[in-house]
Design an enzyme around this catalytic site. Structure first.
Site, PDB file in Angstrom:
ATOM      1  N   GLU C  76      32.698  39.362  80.289  1.00 19.88           N
ATOM      2  CA  GLU C  76      32.853  37.954  80.638  1.00 19.88           C
ATOM      3  C   GLU C  76      33.368  37.749  82.062  1.00 19.88           C
ATOM      4  OE1 GLU C  76      33.959  39.422  77.876  1.00 19.88           O
ATOM      5  OE2 GLU C  76      32.632  38.569  76.342  1.00 19.88           O
ATOM      6  N   HIS C 145      37.211  33.003  66.711  1.00 20.79           N
ATOM      7  CA  HIS C 145      35.959  32.246  66.809  1.00 20.79           C
ATOM      8  C   HIS C 145      36.161  30.748  66.716  1.00 20.79           C
ATOM      9  CE1 HIS C 145      34.432  36.281  65.998  1.00 20.79           C
ATOM     10  NE2 HIS C 145      33.270  35.883  66.436  1.00 20.79           N
TER      11      HIS C 145
END
Ligand SMILES: Cc1ncc(C[n+]2csc(CCOP(=O)(O)OP(=O)(O)O)c2C)c(N)n1
Ligand SMILES: Cc1ncc(C[n+]2csc(CCOP(=O)(O)OP(=O)(O)O)c2C)c(N)n1
Ligand SMILES: [Mg+2]
Ligand SMILES: [Mg+2]
Lengths: 370, 342, 342, 370
Positions: C76, C145
């Site tokens: 990322e 999540h």
């Protein structure tokens, strides 16, 4: 390319040894005398810039200066190896390379003077802002090169970092993205044996930093970072490869940080004077000077000319830094986003009111703003 | 306990109390913690031979050996991630991240693991680790060296976030942090490193407790870190102007001492929150909101805040315009709907 | 514009308006932006052949080619850092980070560069990039999540942070974000991905503007993202109990629309802020503090907030206890010192 | 160790080929028949666990399941290679390894069932919580091993990750810290050719993932990840080295993810059925079965016994997962820190009040809580 060809040599490439003697190399040609003279001129200027900046720190005109004294062959090698359309992504320690690339010394010093975070127009000389957060700029270089190649330009990007920075996750991600996207980037690591106080042996157990390259599928090479001829040759080769579409390269230039990390550092705490002194013999200027004098190329006249040129730069630095810039508090709010938010406008008004009151109060009650 | 900026001689102090700079107090706390518990280790970038860029770990390697204080490769996620593993296996790591902005590479490890592992394992694994970060401005540092990032940590459930404003609290809070079974973000106000004060090593402090730093009845200043001496200075000036100003040193950002803060503001009916960090979605906004909600019926005026601007931290030469200062605090106090119409 | 959960047939809608799920609206916005500007590229993990784990980039690679939408290695910081370099060199990258928690490895790049490069270079380098992050809970996702990390971004000067609550805003805000010369953190409420509503592709929205989602005169609910439909539902229920509830969709967290929000709360005199994220030092506390400060004289009761708890996000089966729900909002409304004593 | 010895082989180590034929290797000895029988039993159980979990997902009893179908040789190899005092640091895909290591299947499934984030006592079987944020756990493994060695224990830590995870910065930092601190860790990468939809060719341009090791100064090795004999040998060797103080190793096991990333994934979008089918022939169970049947070691009785054992595990899984756990809302607040803060206590009281009102309201007005 065969896997083995991705590995660096066991001994760093060197084209001129510390005594100034030419060393022949099967793969890398020594730059011609004109180029070496230009490099020498650069080294002289670079050394002078480092010295001058050091003096300005002592005089309180610069807030801080991370010197590249001893690393000038890397700094100048990079500046000379780059084509005019190419881009440089430097760190805080690379002011000499930045200036050698054409950035006005006064503008290059804005960060270290404390006037702003970066003081030069990045596009004018194709030099990204000097990066402080370690290894982060390597990724910017990759993205930048990606965009250039996408537009069909043959720009090459050279990204600099230190030995310590190779330990950061961003170093890894940058190498990997560069290799996977096959972008025209050359990663040039100045291994100056220290990350502030931490020696290379604490930074890695690898045979060399250049050995990391094969893990990304790109070639790695080692060069004597105090031999500007070697640096120019190895870097030139990598830049050519990048330009012709052969992808990225990792170069480790072995050099030494002759001074403390910055003026704020005290290097007697972590390294012996003997170690530092031993590197004086490998100084990048001495050896190139010896080589060029031996070759009859460097005349006393030229030396004097180079020295005078370096003095001119130093004088310009002194002048620029001895002048206090006119700083505008509204600048705090001007560049945060392209349109000023209502919140920032409100905050600026608050500050402006304060300053206004201070200014009008100043004549009467010195020091107080209320 | 206020900061004495004079260099009071050691022999002038009572037997069990020394006069130390905050940096020396932190160094002493680390040394005492290392001596007291074999599982305490200190590591990070340049904390060994150099003693840290602020010298907080000065002499620890020499005194206690490489096993107790050592340098790591230059990688903050690596430092924190390794500390997590050590903490899982019975050690008590105390790591130093060199500056606020250089803690950011470790942010995933801090948020996803340091803060959550205890909860993830239903307390089966605890995280007795301390992350020390020099924080804040006021020292003329260049970009990335003067940020205040307490909001990132205070917003993250599972983290304890503390910041001392005196050498005494520096010592006692750091000892408490190292003893805590939970992960602590320990923010060291750089600007106060060299300020001196008395330190009694037998004084303990409870994490989660605020401290009344100055009594006062007209208005309450709520501050932490380097804003505490600022608040005290403002209080002093306001006193000269006839206002009695109370100062609360928040000290523990999470857990937060609602009891002390609420009682303080209810007693004065007016409050100003002071912090260096940008104000938006900050610890200062949290304190402001909490106080508003809990003291609503008692408030004579809206709670104000004096914070850094919502801009990147200023370059050294513009810093004085950026940082909250006495005048800005006094202006905020003045705006609190005084009956005298001031 | 409210979300229609019924599957309205396309031919039932007027010519230039389509009924789309939020995910389809986002997909359309990306496609339209790619078609409109050759410098727009979309990349991230699994956004190519797969079309993203939420299918927001579905079909883009197929339709526009690898050059416009492509997969990256799994890193990322690499994704965001590369996007920074592209943006420096004239491109308009739109990157997807797969879930809130998996944006954290990029945090240093976001805070130290994305947010600051424009300022660092005195506007010489702008950062026209968009970081899309699916955010929030309500979908029964496992740990990491379902977080809501808007506070980290909203607190960081230099970032624009927006979140849509309707397919229309999803489309218009994403187009506006991609057109912006400044970096935008675009938070997509996962829970609303599948809810449908009308989308007029010619409707534009100004970043920085809140939206009155429902008129009302007794109390104002301030919400964003998935909390907006919740607020509307609560308003509906409250209406049945005789209370007229106004709902403001904040939509743009930074810059913040003080004008709309302040006017709204002044008109009702009561307010509740709703957000899923843990409340401490959050965007909700910021809104609460701002409203308190700006509407102090108009308030009949303290501004309340209904937020996630200051705990890590709950595991799927405990989620319903964690998330703000209608009852919790109605309880908060009830606590607002009503004259009828409710 | 010579630099060259840090490089992996060009061809992955294989001790039993896909047909079940023994392959001799100069360095790695094939495990004896007893160990191979134990491994086969593990493979049968592992496959059954994967199948059962898949069925439970379809029945809505598990929220999600990342299957290791096809990767069982890695899962079982790891579980068998570890000594009882050793530690395992697994990922979300390693439930079979976790269970094979001794964790109760029901406890291993707590995460995937949605009852809590992790369901087992990490110390009971020396298994760290399964990690979701990629590569982060590799650093935990390094720190854990550091602490063990510091105490003088001869614990070895095996840390697992996937091919995709090698691109993360934390992978790099973990490898480097492990090598610099010379800790007893073995990094075992299951290269199953995909990171969700992204194939290995998009992840790296390296000759192999094991080639990354030399960049840290540790040995790298490649093994056929569908050959449990090879996995046991290569892993066993690395674990022995770690235990005797020779430091960390990076192993890349080449395998294949036979099913979608999780049940939520649709792998037809990004890979051809033919490609998947081709890997059926390299199945880890078939080849070991053929090998052991040929060797006369695997009798029908044993097969039946193993199958029955696997059924028992599957039945236990079904039973555990068909029971709804009694969930306590107060758990949300219990473990955040060791002492509950006043803030959390206040918030729990709020929730408790809500629940109390809901409970008392329920009889009268179903569904409403007010
Ligand atoms: C992410 C990050 N961590 C820490 C620092 C603080 N820091 C500045 S320079 C430095 C040492 C860097 O060493 P190296 O990469 O070898 O470069 P050199 O200074 O030797 O040129 C450190 C630790 C930083 N700037 N960025
Ligand atoms: C830091 C982080 N980024 C993204 C994700 C989302 N994610 C979960 S699994 C996965 C793919 C991982 O691939 P690989 O490492 O090869 O392991 P595999 O799933 O194939 O076993 C991704 C992108 C994550 N869990 N963590
Ligand atoms: Mg260095
Ligand atoms: Mg994989």
């Amino acid at each position: 390319m065969l896997h083995e060809e991705l590995l660096p040599r066991d001994v760093a490439v060197q084209l001129i040894d510390p005594e100034g003697t030419a060393v022949d190399d099967a793969r890398y040609a020594r730059p011609d005398t004109d180029r070496l003279l230009a490099a020498y001129r650069g080294l002289v200027e670079g050394r002078r810039i480092n010295d001058q900046a050091g003096a300005l720190v002592r005089q309180g005109r610069l807030a801080v200066y991370p010197s590249s004294h001893g690393q000038e062959a890397c700094q100048i090698g990079v500046a000379l190896a780059l084509g005019s359309e190419d881009w440089l992504f430097p760190t805080y320690r690379d002011s000499v390379a930045v200036i050698a690339r054409g950035v006005d010394p006064a503008e290059a010093m804005v960060l270290l003077k404390g006037d702003w975070h970066s003081g030069y127009d990045v596009r004018a000389n194709r030099v990204a802002p000097q990066a402080t957060p370690l290894a982060t700029q390597l990724l910017h270089a990759v993205g930048f090169a990606y965009a250039a190649r996408r537009r069909g330009e043959d720009t090459v990007v050279v990204a600099l970092c230190g030995d310590g920075a190779t330990s950061e996750g961003d170093f890894h991600e940058a190498m990997n993205f560069a290799a996977v996207f096959h972008v025209p980037v050359v990663f040039f690591v100045q291994n100056n044996e220290f990350a502030i106080s931490v020696p290379l042996s604490r930074q890695t157990a690898a045979p060399s930093l250049a050995h990391k390259a094969i893990g990304y599928g790109m070639p790695g090479q080692r060069v004597d970072g105090n031999d500007v001829a070697g640096v120019l040759a190895v870097l030139g080769d990598a830049i050519d490869r990048a330009r012709t579409g052969d992808g990225p390269t990792l170069i480790e230039a072995h050099t030494y940080r002759m001074q403390a990390h910055t003026n704020a550092d005290d290097d007697t705490r972590y390294r012996a004077r003997d170690e530092v002194r031993a590197w004086v013999e490998r100084d990048p200027l001495t050896r190139l000077r010896a080589h060029l004098v031996d070759a009859g190329a460097l005349t006393p006249e030229l030396e004097a000319e180079y020295a005078a040129g370096a003095e001119t730069i130093a004088a310009a630095m002194r002048e620029a830094l001895n002048t206090d810039a006119d700083l505008d508090p509204e600048d705090l709010f001007r560049f945060v986003t392209s349109t000023r938010s209502p919140q920032l406008q409100e905050q600026w008004q608050l500050l402006r009111d304060e300053i206004d009151r201070e200014t009008s109060a100043a004549p009467q009650t010195a020091g107080g703003t209320r | 306990m206020t900061i004495a900026h004079d260099d009071i001689r050691l022999d002038a102090a009572p037997a069990d109390v020394r006069v130390l700079s905050m940096s020396a107090a932190l160094n002493l706390a680390l040394a005492d913690a290392i001596a007291a518990d074999p599982e305490v280790v200190v590591f990070g970038e340049d904390v060994g031979a150099l003693g840290g860029v602020f010298r907080i770990t000065d002499g620890l390697t020499e005194r206690f050996g490489e096993d107790r204080c050592f340098d790591t490769p230059l990688a903050e996620s690596g430092i924190v991630g390794t500390a997590v593993g050590m903490a899982m296996n019975g050690m008590r790591p105390v790591v130093e991240l060199q500056f606020d902005a250089f803690a950011l590479p470790a942010f995933e490890q801090i948020v996803s693991h340091v803060a959550k592992l205890g909860n993830r394992t239903r307390g089966g694994v605890r995280m007795p680790l301390v992350i020390r970060i020099p924080f804040g401005g006021g020292i003329g540092g260049v970009e990335h060296h003067c940020d205040s990032s307490e909001a990132y940590y205070a917003h993250t459930p599972g983290l304890t976030v503390v910041s001392p404003s005196t050498p005494q609290d520096a010592y006692s809070l750091l000892r408490a942090a190292i003893s805590s079974p939970d992960p602590v973000i320990f923010l060291e106000p750089k600007k106060l490193y060299w300020g001196k004060g008395e330190v009694d090593t037998s004084t303990t402090v409870d994490i989660g407790s605020a401290r009344i730093a100055r009594e006062g009845s007209d208005v309450t200043l709520l501050a932490y870190g380097a804003s505490v001496p600022l608040a005290l200075e403002a209080a002093e000036t306001a006193a000269a102007e006839g206002r009695s100003v109370q100062v609360v040193d928040i000290r523990s950002l999470t857990p937060f001492d609602d009891a002390t803060v609420t009682a303080a503001v209810r007693s004065t009916g007016r409050a100003v929150v002071i912090a260096e960090a940008p104000g938006f979605a900050s610890v200062a906004s949290e304190i402001q909101a909490r106080v508003f909600e809990r003291c609503f019926e008692y408030l004579e005026a809206p709670v104000r805040r004096v914070t850094g601007f919502d801009t990147p931290f200023a370059p050294p030469k513009l810093e004085h315009w950026y940082l909250p200062d006495v005048d800005r605090v006094l202006d905020a106090i003045d705006s609190l709907h005084w009956e005298d119409g001031a």
